[in-house]
Design a protein around this motif. Structure first.
Motif, PDB file in Angstrom:
ATOM      1  N   ASN A   1       6.887  -2.162  -0.628  1.00 25.21           N
ATOM      2  CA  ASN A   1       6.948  -1.620   0.554  1.00 25.21           C
ATOM      3  C   ASN A   1       6.363   0.162   0.571  1.00 25.21           C
ATOM      4  OD1 ASN A   1       7.306  -3.776   2.164  1.00 25.21           O
ATOM      5  ND2 ASN A   1       9.218  -3.046   2.589  1.00 25.21           N
ATOM      6  N   SER A   2       7.002   0.505  -0.238  1.00 17.46           N
ATOM      7  CA  SER A   2       6.176   2.210  -1.237  1.00 17.46           C
ATOM      8  C   SER A   2       5.311   2.305  -1.361  1.00 17.46           C
ATOM      9  CB  SER A   2       7.539   2.984  -1.841  1.00 17.46           C
ATOM     10  OG  SER A   2       7.187   2.553  -3.223  1.00 17.46           O
ATOM     11  N   ASN A   3       4.748   1.289  -2.375  1.00 13.95           N
ATOM     12  CA  ASN A   3       3.328   1.337  -2.916  1.00 13.95           C
ATOM     13  C   ASN A   3       2.355   0.871  -2.451  1.00 13.95           C
ATOM     14  OD1 ASN A   3       4.645   1.692  -5.715  1.00 13.95           O
ATOM     15  ND2 ASN A   3       4.366  -0.977  -6.144  1.00 13.95           N
ATOM     16  N   ASN A   4       2.363  -0.263  -1.488  1.00 13.34           N
ATOM     17  CA  ASN A   4       1.442  -0.317   0.190  1.00 13.34           C
ATOM     18  C   ASN A   4       1.798   0.241   0.683  1.00 13.34           C
ATOM     19  OD1 ASN A   4       1.808  -2.647  -0.861  1.00 13.34           O
ATOM     20  ND2 ASN A   4       3.222  -3.834   0.455  1.00 13.34           N
ATOM     21  N   SER A   5       2.443   1.430   1.336  1.00 14.18           N
ATOM     22  CA  SER A   5       2.159   2.317   2.062  1.00 14.18           C
ATOM     23  C   SER A   5       1.215   3.809   0.813  1.00 14.18           C
ATOM     24  CB  SER A   5       3.425   3.138   2.445  1.00 14.18           C
ATOM     25  OG  SER A   5       4.634   3.642   1.600  1.00 14.18           O
ATOM     26  N   ARG A   6       1.731   3.907   0.118  1.00 15.46           N
ATOM     27  CA  ARG A   6       0.548   5.085  -0.693  1.00 15.46           C
ATOM     28  C   ARG A   6      -0.842   4.298  -1.202  1.00 15.46           C
ATOM     29  NH1 ARG A   6       4.358   4.639  -5.656  1.00 15.46           N
ATOM     30  NH2 ARG A   6       6.370   5.649  -4.745  1.00 15.46           N
ATOM     31  N   GLN A   7      -0.816   3.230  -1.159  1.00 18.27           N
ATOM     32  CA  GLN A   7      -2.408   2.806  -1.309  1.00 18.27           C
ATOM     33  C   GLN A   7      -3.055   2.486   0.213  1.00 18.27           C
ATOM     34  OE1 GLN A   7      -1.649  -1.225  -2.287  1.00 18.27           O
ATOM     35  NE2 GLN A   7      -1.380  -0.775  -4.895  1.00 18.27           N
ATOM     36  N   GLN A   8      -2.457   2.382   1.589  1.00 17.11           N
ATOM     37  CA  GLN A   8      -3.016   2.601   2.669  1.00 17.11           C
ATOM     38  C   GLN A   8      -3.837   4.084   2.852  1.00 17.11           C
ATOM     39  OE1 GLN A   8      -0.349   1.392   5.586  1.00 17.11           O
ATOM     40  NE2 GLN A   8      -0.398  -1.603   5.067  1.00 17.11           N
ATOM     41  N   THR A   9      -2.851   5.373   1.945  1.00 17.39           N
ATOM     42  CA  THR A   9      -3.083   6.320   2.653  1.00 17.39           C
ATOM     43  C   THR A   9      -4.442   7.143   1.649  1.00 17.39           C
ATOM     44  OG1 THR A   9      -1.743   7.075   0.784  1.00 17.39           O
ATOM     45  CG2 THR A   9      -0.891   7.188   3.619  1.00 17.39           C
TER      46      THR A   9
END
Length: 137
Positions: free
Chosen positions: A129-137
């Protein structure tokens, strides 16, 4: 959730309760031979076993089901815990002492493993989830 497994959270408490159950079931025949000498007759009480099983079931249900719905959506930990409780139930129903010891000890260990799996799945889902949130920003 901390990176360490040891702490005051349901998976660690459930792991500890399950391991105590397994140790209790495995060590009880040896302790009962010394029970009259040490005043440990209370260990041969089925209500102690039922209390430990119920305590483990409540913790496992709270921890594993809530983690499944909130975090990882993997049936693995639930399936392992369910298998452990089936073994414990079978051990309680069988009349032979050695099968009860074997099945309930293995069941307790499986439940402890289920808590370890659950903790690991939560940790992996948080990393994802933290990797996904970083990729979205």
């Amino acid at each position: 959730m901390k990176n360490q497994f040891i702490g005051l959270h349901l998976d660690f408490i459930g792991f500890g309760a399950s391991m105590l159950c397994a140790i209790h079931c495995a060590a009880l025949p040896f302790l009962l031979t010394l029970a009259p000498l040490a005043g440990l007759q209370f260990l041969d009480n089925h209500w102690i076993e039922y209390t430990i099983i119920l305590f483990s079931l409540i913790i496992a249900a709270n921890s594993l089901v809530s983690s499944y719905t909130r975090h990882h959506h993997s049936f693995l930990a639930l399936a392992v815990a369910f298998s452990g409780f089936l073994l414990i139930g079978a051990g309680q129903l069988l009349e032979f002492e050695w099968t009860e010891i074997l099945l309930t000890s293995c069941g307790g260990i499986l439940i402890a493993i289920a808590h370890l799996i659950n903790w690991k799945l939560i940790k992996q889902s948080r990393i994802a989830n933290s990797n996904n949130s970083r990729q979205q920003t």
